[in-house]
Scaffold this motif. Structure first.
Motif, PDB file in Angstrom:
ATOM      1  N   UNK A  49      31.849  54.625  40.095  1.00 59.19           N
ATOM      2  CA  UNK A  49      30.218  53.732  39.936  1.00 59.19           C
ATOM      3  C   UNK A  49      31.282  52.216  40.903  1.00 59.19           C
ATOM      4  N   UNK A  50      31.155  52.069  42.091  1.00 59.52           N
ATOM      5  CA  UNK A  50      31.478  50.779  41.938  1.00 59.52           C
ATOM      6  C   UNK A  50      30.288  50.038  42.611  1.00 59.52           C
ATOM      7  N   UNK A  51      30.470  49.143  41.902  1.00 59.88           N
ATOM      8  CA  UNK A  51      28.532  47.813  42.145  1.00 59.88           C
ATOM      9  C   UNK A  51      29.505  47.082  43.221  1.00 59.88           C
ATOM     10  N   UNK A  52      28.264  46.932  43.672  1.00 61.08           N
ATOM     11  CA  UNK A  52      28.096  46.329  45.402  1.00 61.08           C
ATOM     12  C   UNK A  52      27.975  45.361  45.140  1.00 61.08           C
ATOM     13  N   UNK A  91      20.283  56.689  37.365  1.00 53.24           N
ATOM     14  CA  UNK A  91      20.139  55.371  35.217  1.00 53.24           C
ATOM     15  C   UNK A  91      21.446  55.423  35.794  1.00 53.24           C
ATOM     16  N   UNK A  92      21.609  54.593  35.583  1.00 57.25           N
ATOM     17  CA  UNK A  92      23.257  53.933  35.320  1.00 57.25           C
ATOM     18  C   UNK A  92      24.032  52.838  33.934  1.00 57.25           C
ATOM     19  N   UNK A  93      25.093  53.462  32.938  1.00 61.92           N
ATOM     20  CA  UNK A  93      24.409  53.114  32.459  1.00 61.92           C
ATOM     21  C   UNK A  93      23.856  53.177  30.649  1.00 61.92           C
ATOM     22  N   UNK A  94      23.386  54.632  30.556  1.00 59.24           N
ATOM     23  CA  UNK A  94      22.611  54.501  29.764  1.00 59.24           C
ATOM     24  C   UNK A  94      21.868  53.866  29.573  1.00 59.24           C
ATOM     25  N   UNK A  95      20.238  54.434  30.780  1.00 56.92           N
ATOM     26  CA  UNK A  95      19.166  53.509  30.864  1.00 56.92           C
ATOM     27  C   UNK A  95      19.241  51.816  30.459  1.00 56.92           C
ATOM     28  N   UNK A  99      16.167  51.320  37.794  1.00 51.47           N
ATOM     29  CA  UNK A  99      16.835  52.282  38.444  1.00 51.47           C
ATOM     30  C   UNK A  99      17.856  51.665  39.594  1.00 51.47           C
ATOM     31  N   UNK A 100      17.827  52.990  40.415  1.00 51.22           N
ATOM     32  CA  UNK A 100      18.199  52.587  41.339  1.00 51.22           C
ATOM     33  C   UNK A 100      18.017  54.122  42.498  1.00 51.22           C
ATOM     34  N   UNK A 101      17.668  53.872  43.731  1.00 49.88           N
ATOM     35  CA  UNK A 101      17.057  54.832  44.962  1.00 49.88           C
ATOM     36  C   UNK A 101      18.674  54.775  45.856  1.00 49.88           C
TER      37      UNK A 101
END
Length: 137
Positions: A49-52, A91-95, A99-101
Motif C-alpha cells: 500500500x502506498x498512500x496518495x 479496508x486498510x489498517x485493521x478496520x 473504507x476505500x472504493x
C-alpha cells in the motif's frame, strides 16, 4: 519508462506486504423484474500500500468531509466493477480510518501478475460486520 524492469522480488517480500487488507467483493445478479440482487462478503488479501497524498480536509457548505486515496499493488484481482460485479471496497489498517472504493485497476507492467489499484476514500466509519455504504443487497 524502464523496459524490462521487474520489481516482483520487492513486492513479494514479506517486509513490504501489508496483511491488514480486506476487500468486500460484490457479485450482482440481475432479475427478470429489473431489480438486482447483490451477494458479497469480506476477504483478507495482501499487497503493498502506498498512500496518495494523505487524507485531506474538504470544507463544503454542507459541512466538512475527508478525502484521500491509496494505491495498492497486489496479486488479488481487484476490480472497478461491471455488469456482474460492483466495485470492490477496501479496508486498510485493521478496520482503520475508513473504507476505500477501487476506482482504477489495471495490470501493472513492472510486476508480473500484479494489479495496480487506485482506491478513493469512501466511508469514514466502517463496520466489521455490515456491508460498506453503497452495498446493493
Amino acid at each position: 519508462m524502464l523496459p524490462g524492469l521487474d520489481v516482483t522480488d520487492v513486492l513479494d517480500d514479506p517486509d513490504f506486504q501489508d496483511t491488514s487488507l480486506r476487500v468486500f467483493c460484490t457479485a450482482l445478479d440481475p432479475r427478470a423484474d429489473g431489480t438486482v440482487t447483490a451477494v458479497g462478503g469480506w476477504q483478507d488479501f495482501t499487497g503493498v500500500v502506498s498512500p496518495d497524498g494523505g487524507r485531506d480536509l474538504v470544507q463544503l457548505g454542507e459541512g466538512d468531509a475527508l478525502d484521500g486515496a491509496i494505491t495498492i499493488y497486489t496479486r488479488f484481482p481487484l476490480s472497478t466493477g461491471g455488469l456482474e460485479r460492483a466495485a470492490d471496497r477496501i479496508q486498510w489498517g485493521n478496520g482503520g480510518p475508513g473504507t476505500y472504493t477501487v476506482v482504477n485497476a489495471q495490470p501493472w507492467q513492472f510486476g508480473d501478475g500484479y494489479v495496480k489499484a487506485l482506491c478513493k476514500l469512501a466511508d469514514n466509519n466502517p463496520s466489521e460486520t455490515e456491508p460498506p455504504d453503497g452495498y446493493l443487497g
